[in-house]
Scaffold this active site. Sequence first.
Site, PDB file in Angstrom:
ATOM      1  N   ALA A 166      35.084  46.318  44.945  1.00 22.74           N
ATOM      2  CA  ALA A 166      35.393  46.967  46.222  1.00 22.74           C
ATOM      3  C   ALA A 166      36.781  47.591  46.169  1.00 22.74           C
ATOM      4  O   ALA A 166      37.542  47.389  45.217  1.00 22.74           O
ATOM      5  CB  ALA A 166      35.327  45.932  47.350  1.00 22.74           C
ATOM      6  N   GLN A 167      37.098  48.362  47.216  1.00 27.69           N
ATOM      7  CA  GLN A 167      38.463  48.834  47.415  1.00 27.69           C
ATOM      8  C   GLN A 167      38.825  48.645  48.888  1.00 27.69           C
ATOM      9  O   GLN A 167      37.961  48.502  49.748  1.00 27.69           O
ATOM     10  CB  GLN A 167      38.636  50.272  46.977  1.00 27.69           C
ATOM     11  N   VAL A 168      40.135  48.664  49.162  1.00 26.68           N
ATOM     12  CA  VAL A 168      40.640  48.282  50.473  1.00 26.68           C
ATOM     13  C   VAL A 168      41.458  49.416  51.087  1.00 26.68           C
ATOM     14  O   VAL A 168      42.277  50.047  50.412  1.00 26.68           O
ATOM     15  CB  VAL A 168      41.499  47.003  50.362  1.00 26.68           C
ATOM     16  N   LYS A 206      37.715  46.333  53.733  1.00 25.06           N
ATOM     17  CA  LYS A 206      37.276  46.202  52.342  1.00 25.06           C
ATOM     18  C   LYS A 206      35.863  46.776  52.227  1.00 25.06           C
ATOM     19  O   LYS A 206      34.944  46.332  52.921  1.00 25.06           O
ATOM     20  CB  LYS A 206      37.298  44.726  51.936  1.00 25.06           C
ATOM     21  N   ALA A 238      39.426  47.419  43.093  1.00 24.29           N
ATOM     22  CA  ALA A 238      38.956  46.475  42.080  1.00 24.29           C
ATOM     23  C   ALA A 238      37.533  46.839  41.678  1.00 24.29           C
ATOM     24  O   ALA A 238      36.991  47.857  42.110  1.00 24.29           O
ATOM     25  CB  ALA A 238      39.032  45.046  42.611  1.00 24.29           C
ATOM     26  N   SER A 239      36.928  45.998  40.865  1.00 20.60           N
ATOM     27  CA  SER A 239      35.626  46.334  40.295  1.00 20.60           C
ATOM     28  C   SER A 239      34.514  46.333  41.329  1.00 20.60           C
ATOM     29  O   SER A 239      33.564  47.106  41.233  1.00 20.60           O
ATOM     30  CB  SER A 239      35.280  45.340  39.179  1.00 20.60           C
ATOM     31  N   ASP A 249      39.770  31.158  43.496  1.00 20.27           N
ATOM     32  CA  ASP A 249      40.274  32.357  42.815  1.00 20.27           C
ATOM     33  C   ASP A 249      41.739  32.565  43.187  1.00 20.27           C
ATOM     34  O   ASP A 249      42.159  33.662  43.562  1.00 20.27           O
ATOM     35  CB  ASP A 249      39.424  33.566  43.216  1.00 20.27           C
TER      36      ASP A 249
END
Length: 547
Positions: free
Chosen positions: A136-138, A152, A133-134, A287
Amino acid sequence: MHRPSQLLRLFYINYVMARHGVDRVVLSAPVFSPLKFLSYLNPWNWGRPKHQTRGESVRLALQALGPIFVKFGQILSTRPDLLPDDIIQELEKLQDQVPPFSATLARKVLEQAYGRPLSEVFAEFSAEPFASASIAQVHKAVLPDGKKVVVKILRPGIEKIIRRDVGLMYTVARLTERFWSHGKRLRAVELVAEFERTILDELDFMREAANASQLRRNFQNSPLLYVPEIFWDYTLINVITMEHISGIPVSDKEALIAQGVDLKKLAERGVEVFFTQVFRDSFFHADMHPGNIFVAKEHPEDPQYIAIDFGIMGILSPKDQHYLAENLVAFFKRDYRQVAVLHVESGWVPPTTRVEEFEVAIRSVCEPVFEKPLRDISFGQLLLRLFQTASRFKMQVQPQLFLLQKTLLNIEGLGRKLYPQLDLWATAKPILERSVRKRYSAKQVLKNFYMQTPQLMENLVAIPQLCREILTHEKDQLTAQKWQERMQPVAKKSSGFKYFFVGAGLSVLAIAGGSYFAVSGLPHVWFEVTGVVGLVLLGLAWLPIKI
């Protein structure tokens, strides 16, 4: 703002907006109407489909400008009080779709964060990310004790990019407020400030981990919602490590049906989870779009939700929680006067608001809604109507309430997609009424008193010192002569009270002594003499007070 990189970025933003037709939206403002002909000189407008709406133009431009502008658009989509419905609907379609950064860079970030080789931290680590995603990444990983987790990782350099683009947003916002007649009503600078706070909070993974832990504690052993465990020994400000969960995406209705999930119960539990968070805990996941919600595969007849991504949470004060619950109950009783009174009491509208006029406005908006069956009434739309009506009466912006309204719309849409016959009011009513009753229960009143006792005791202890300070201040304000004139009668009376208490004490002793003598068999005259002496002393002591 004068650095070449910022100027180049600003030119690029203008280029992207022109390319996607946002110039038509800007030039449609009355202040720019003399310049409207410029839109016909934009070559990208010549071949653009005529049916492309202004909302689509704004959405496509934000997507082209990158993840920070996408995030900004997502925040804007929660503010229907400021933007038209057609633009809001397009902004709601914005999704974070960002290419992942390299596995080499991911390992480098982790090793710098932990201060040791990655092989010493995890037993296994998947180099390929399974989500990006904008912010972070997992990645998947396995702890030394064999527990499966997800890691994350904050995007390297993202804060610098955010601050650069936010700075440009402030520039555009100030120009908007200065040159556009609706700019001040839109509160463009305030919107950018709200976005800046929100996105910078999302960069702190310790904060997100704390949110997850709190929500997990609130639903510990609950059949409604499961929150993954946070592994604090592996969590830092730019890395968060949590339990790996396995569930069915809530948006995959076909997979849920194949698993045998009770969709009616699942839809009702979604509503129950949300209202429990809001009216029991005053702390809710803000969210809850389908990408952040899963359904556990176990016990499909008794389905349980699984939540992830806790960067944005909503918090209601006890006052807001109470007034919101009573407002909704009053709405469904059609007690519009009570709704108007509650708005004034809560401070959501100015105290000078005419309750009768506000009541009429609310009735005119809400009566058509209640012509529908209750199961067809949208809570989220009802709140939106309420806020829009109240804005005409100078309702103060309540960001936490708009977050709640946006989340409620998500929950409603999700619930009715799972089970179209969902009667949201029937599910929410018991929770709302329980919240209202709890506030006035004897147990809650005693609890509130107990919680305030330490503060009350501190205030009591401070009273003598406060009185001393007041008297000292008063004394300093008076001349010595006036102070003496004021204090003479007080001193005289104080002397009289002193003599009174001494005389009263002697009288009591005299009477007690006389009684003792009488009981002891001494002559009766001693009792009479002693009593008379006591009364005389008491009278003499009272005399200065009366002077």
